[in-house]
Design a protein around this motif. Structure first.
Motif, PDB file in Angstrom:
ATOM      1  N   ILE A 295      28.384  38.526  32.488  1.00  0.00           N
ATOM      2  CA  ILE A 295      29.763  38.301  32.052  1.00  0.00           C
ATOM      3  C   ILE A 295      29.975  38.682  30.579  1.00  0.00           C
ATOM      4  CG2 ILE A 295      30.212  36.486  33.741  1.00  0.00           C
ATOM      5  CD1 ILE A 295      29.740  34.446  31.461  1.00  0.00           C
ATOM      6  N   ALA A 296      28.973  39.305  29.966  1.00  0.00           N
ATOM      7  CA  ALA A 296      29.044  39.587  28.532  1.00  0.00           C
ATOM      8  C   ALA A 296      30.283  40.401  28.153  1.00  0.00           C
ATOM      9  CB  ALA A 296      27.782  40.301  28.067  1.00  0.00           C
ATOM     10  N   LYS A 297      30.656  41.376  28.985  1.00  0.00           N
ATOM     11  CA  LYS A 297      31.767  42.265  28.639  1.00  0.00           C
ATOM     12  C   LYS A 297      33.131  41.588  28.756  1.00  0.00           C
ATOM     13  CE  LYS A 297      29.381  46.577  29.848  1.00  0.00           C
ATOM     14  NZ  LYS A 297      29.410  47.804  30.702  1.00  0.00           N
ATOM     15  N   ILE A 298      33.207  40.498  29.493  1.00  0.00           N
ATOM     16  CA  ILE A 298      34.504  39.834  29.693  1.00  0.00           C
ATOM     17  C   ILE A 298      34.533  38.423  29.131  1.00  0.00           C
ATOM     18  CG2 ILE A 298      35.078  41.199  31.735  1.00  0.00           C
ATOM     19  CD1 ILE A 298      34.176  38.830  33.455  1.00  0.00           C
ATOM     20  N   ALA A 299      33.444  37.994  28.496  1.00  0.00           N
ATOM     21  CA  ALA A 299      33.339  36.610  28.047  1.00  0.00           C
ATOM     22  C   ALA A 299      34.410  36.234  27.032  1.00  0.00           C
ATOM     23  CB  ALA A 299      31.953  36.348  27.466  1.00  0.00           C
ATOM     24  N   SER A 300      34.822  37.191  26.194  1.00  0.00           N
ATOM     25  CA  SER A 300      35.815  36.876  25.167  1.00  0.00           C
ATOM     26  C   SER A 300      37.156  36.480  25.766  1.00  0.00           C
ATOM     27  CB  SER A 300      36.004  38.070  24.225  1.00  0.00           C
ATOM     28  OG  SER A 300      36.499  39.197  24.931  1.00  0.00           O
ATOM     29  N   GLY A 301      37.402  36.886  27.010  1.00  0.00           N
ATOM     30  CA  GLY A 301      38.637  36.523  27.685  1.00  0.00           C
ATOM     31  C   GLY A 301      38.558  35.210  28.423  1.00  0.00           C
ATOM     32  N   GLY A 302      37.371  34.633  28.471  1.00  0.00           N
ATOM     33  CA  GLY A 302      37.188  33.354  29.129  1.00  0.00           C
ATOM     34  C   GLY A 302      36.827  33.490  30.590  1.00  0.00           C
ATOM     35  N   VAL A 303      35.707  32.879  30.977  1.00  0.00           N
ATOM     36  CA  VAL A 303      35.248  32.936  32.369  1.00  0.00           C
ATOM     37  C   VAL A 303      35.012  31.508  32.857  1.00  0.00           C
ATOM     38  CG1 VAL A 303      33.495  33.792  33.959  1.00  0.00           C
ATOM     39  CG2 VAL A 303      34.126  35.157  31.945  1.00  0.00           C
ATOM     40  N   ARG A 315      31.228  31.885  39.307  1.00  0.00           N
ATOM     41  CA  ARG A 315      32.510  31.741  38.630  1.00  0.00           C
ATOM     42  C   ARG A 315      33.603  31.380  39.622  1.00  0.00           C
ATOM     43  NH1 ARG A 315      34.985  37.049  36.187  1.00  0.00           N
ATOM     44  NH2 ARG A 315      36.780  35.651  36.144  1.00  0.00           N
ATOM     45  N   TRP A 316      34.728  30.952  39.089  1.00  0.00           N
ATOM     46  CA  TRP A 316      35.891  30.685  39.932  1.00  0.00           C
ATOM     47  C   TRP A 316      37.133  31.121  39.162  1.00  0.00           C
ATOM     48  CZ3 TRP A 316      39.697  26.908  38.661  1.00  0.00           C
ATOM     49  CH2 TRP A 316      39.396  26.124  37.541  1.00  0.00           C
ATOM     50  N   ASP A 317      38.204  31.337  39.892  1.00  0.00           N
ATOM     51  CA  ASP A 317      39.446  31.789  39.282  1.00  0.00           C
ATOM     52  C   ASP A 317      40.620  31.155  40.023  1.00  0.00           C
ATOM     53  OD1 ASP A 317      38.510  34.153  37.409  1.00  0.00           O
ATOM     54  OD2 ASP A 317      37.461  34.419  39.311  1.00  0.00           O
ATOM     55  N   VAL A 318      41.756  31.141  39.353  1.00  0.00           N
ATOM     56  CA  VAL A 318      42.998  30.677  39.968  1.00  0.00           C
ATOM     57  C   VAL A 318      43.883  31.891  40.206  1.00  0.00           C
ATOM     58  CG1 VAL A 318      45.014  29.194  39.741  1.00  0.00           C
ATOM     59  CG2 VAL A 318      42.834  28.486  38.740  1.00  0.00           C
ATOM     60  N   ILE A 325      36.338  31.395  44.610  1.00  0.00           N
ATOM     61  CA  ILE A 325      34.989  31.075  44.157  1.00  0.00           C
ATOM     62  C   ILE A 325      34.081  32.273  44.415  1.00  0.00           C
ATOM     63  CG2 ILE A 325      32.997  29.566  44.518  1.00  0.00           C
ATOM     64  CD1 ILE A 325      35.007  27.401  45.447  1.00  0.00           C
ATOM     65  N   THR A 326      33.389  32.731  43.367  1.00  0.00           N
ATOM     66  CA  THR A 326      32.494  33.887  43.493  1.00  0.00           C
ATOM     67  C   THR A 326      31.075  33.468  43.131  1.00  0.00           C
ATOM     68  OG1 THR A 326      34.297  35.374  42.845  1.00  0.00           O
ATOM     69  CG2 THR A 326      32.061  36.267  42.776  1.00  0.00           C
ATOM     70  N   PRO A 327      30.222  33.215  44.124  1.00  0.00           N
ATOM     71  CA  PRO A 327      28.829  32.854  43.826  1.00  0.00           C
ATOM     72  C   PRO A 327      28.069  34.040  43.233  1.00  0.00           C
ATOM     73  CG  PRO A 327      29.447  32.249  46.081  1.00  0.00           C
ATOM     74  CD  PRO A 327      30.498  33.184  45.568  1.00  0.00           C
ATOM     75  N   TRP A 328      27.149  33.742  42.337  1.00  0.00           N
ATOM     76  CA  TRP A 328      26.263  34.761  41.794  1.00  0.00           C
ATOM     77  C   TRP A 328      24.884  34.705  42.443  1.00  0.00           C
ATOM     78  CZ3 TRP A 328      27.725  33.299  36.095  1.00  0.00           C
ATOM     79  CH2 TRP A 328      28.990  33.830  35.806  1.00  0.00           C
ATOM     80  N   HIS A 329      24.643  33.636  43.196  1.00  0.00           N
ATOM     81  CA  HIS A 329      23.342  33.433  43.818  1.00  0.00           C
ATOM     82  C   HIS A 329      23.563  32.905  45.229  1.00  0.00           C
ATOM     83  CE1 HIS A 329      21.589  33.876  39.793  1.00  0.00           C
ATOM     84  NE2 HIS A 329      22.555  33.078  39.380  1.00  0.00           N
ATOM     85  N   ALA A 330      22.516  32.929  46.029  1.00  0.00           N
ATOM     86  CA  ALA A 330      22.608  32.405  47.394  1.00  0.00           C
ATOM     87  C   ALA A 330      23.077  30.960  47.357  1.00  0.00           C
ATOM     88  CB  ALA A 330      21.250  32.510  48.081  1.00  0.00           C
TER      89      ALA A 330
END
Length: 365
Positions: A295-303, A315-318, A325-330
């Motif tokens: 998430i380094a490239k988008i971290a400044s926008g808030g994750v 991560r999750w988003d509205v 909900i987007t899992p990064w792992h199993a």
């Protein structure tokens, strides 16, 4: 010096951040305990408080902002945070050395070059005396006093020269991104003058109570200031000292709890910019290095991220009235069920009266 495992540090962070179990403590007391709550976007602090408090309502934070018990202003890491008004009186002078170099930055060079800073500060104080002024109108007024300079940059510069706080509506619930802001002189809002100088020992103690045990580098990362090694060394006699798995010294206040490494950790949704994820230089106690990289490239926008077993798992988003909900792992079946249940509890809070849905996206590579 006892060694604390990564898992012990994780569980201790959850405990001190009130993420291990929701608490019934008053909202103002929780904000005071956390030192500063990231608030550069209006809605996210509400989510962070919801995840920590057993019965939190939007109007509780709005009321604290309206009555100026809590203020919204630039403080640690030169970013907008919510703080207890009385804490702001010592906190801003303590982190101000990290804010002042902004005046010499390339971004403000054209606006600030050649200005008499004392005259500029006095003009801003006169324009704001006894009232709140929108940043747009303040820019126009400053441009009339100091022609040929960018209005927006002049306002930015004034916020460095004269500590300013935002009007309560800037932090009201209802916007995932920033809205227009009016500002006032901080000393006229927080009930008294700011401290005459920095109070680094207070910063160290308060930080460690909510984020410790931690290294000197961690404290500096949280606050955005440097040169705290000498301060901490001078406090060594009043602090506990541990080591982490890399052999680094971790400092702590003497009466703060250390959690058991095997203590349970519930599913939690964290807002974008939550300081539990940003408050250490070594953030492995809550997020893996490889996940920080993704998430380094988008971290400044808030994750916004969520926790499984105490660690960031995805991560999750509205999106409208949907939580994605987007899992990064199993994701194990029981963890998925717990995550869905927590998301369904969160939905009525972030989309009151709208219903909504919870959607799991394909696991990210």
């Amino acid at each position: 010096m006892p060694e604390l495992s990564l898992r012990t540090l994780n569980r201790t962070l959850l405990l001190r951040q009130r993420l291990h179990e929701r608490t019934a403590m008053p909202v103002a007391d929780l904000i005071r305990h956390l030192v500063a709550v990231q608030g550069q976007e209006p809605n996210w602090p509400y989510v962070g408080l919801w995840s920590r408090l057993s019965e939190f309502r939007h109007e509780e934070l709005s009321a604290l902002l309206e009555e100026r018990t809590v203020v919204r202003a630039t403080s640690i890491r030169r970013t907008v945070h919510l703080t207890d008004a009385q804490d702001y009186r010592w906190l801003y002078p303590t982190v101000r050395p990290a804010v002042e170099p902004t005046l010499r930055s390339v971004y403000l060079r054209d606006a600030m070059d050649g200005l008499d800073i004392a005259e500029f500060g006095a003009a801003g104080k006169e324009l704001l005396d006894g009232r709140a002024v929108s940043r747009r109108d303040l820019g126009k007024l400053l441009s009339e006093r100091f022609p040929g300079r960018g209005a927006r940059d002049l306002v930015h510069g004034l916020g460095v020269v004269q500590p300013l706080v935002h009007h309560p509506g800037a932090g009201a619930w209802g916007a995932w991104r920033g809205r227009s802001v009016s500002v006032s002189l901080a000393e006229q809002v927080v009930g008294g003058p700011l401290a005459e100088g920095p109070e680094p020992r207070t910063l160290v103690r308060r930080y460690l109570a909510a984020y410790g045990p931690a290294t000197v580098g961690d404290i500096q990362e949280f606050a955005g200031v440097t040169k705290l090694a000498e301060v901490v060394e001078g406090m060594r006699g009043e602090l506990r000292v541990f080591r982490d798995d890399a052999g680094r010294e971790l400092f702590d206040v003497p009466d703060a709890p250390i959690a058991a490494a095997d203590s349970p950790a519930p599913v939690r949704f964290l807002p974008a910019f939550d300081n539990s994820c940003l408050g250490h230089r070594d953030r492995r106690r809550i997020i893996r290095d490889e996940d920080r990289t993704r998430i380094a490239k988008i971290a400044s926008g808030g994750v916004p991220m969520y926790l499984i077993d105490g660690f960031v798992h995805g991560r999750w988003d509205v999106a409208g009235s949907t939580i994605r909900i987007t899992p990064w792992h199993a994701l194990a079946a029981d963890d998925e069920a717990a995550l869905r249940a927590e998301a369904e509890r969160l939905l009525p809070f972030i989309t009151p009266g709208e219903g909504g849905d919870v959607v799991f996206e394909k696991r990210a590579a």
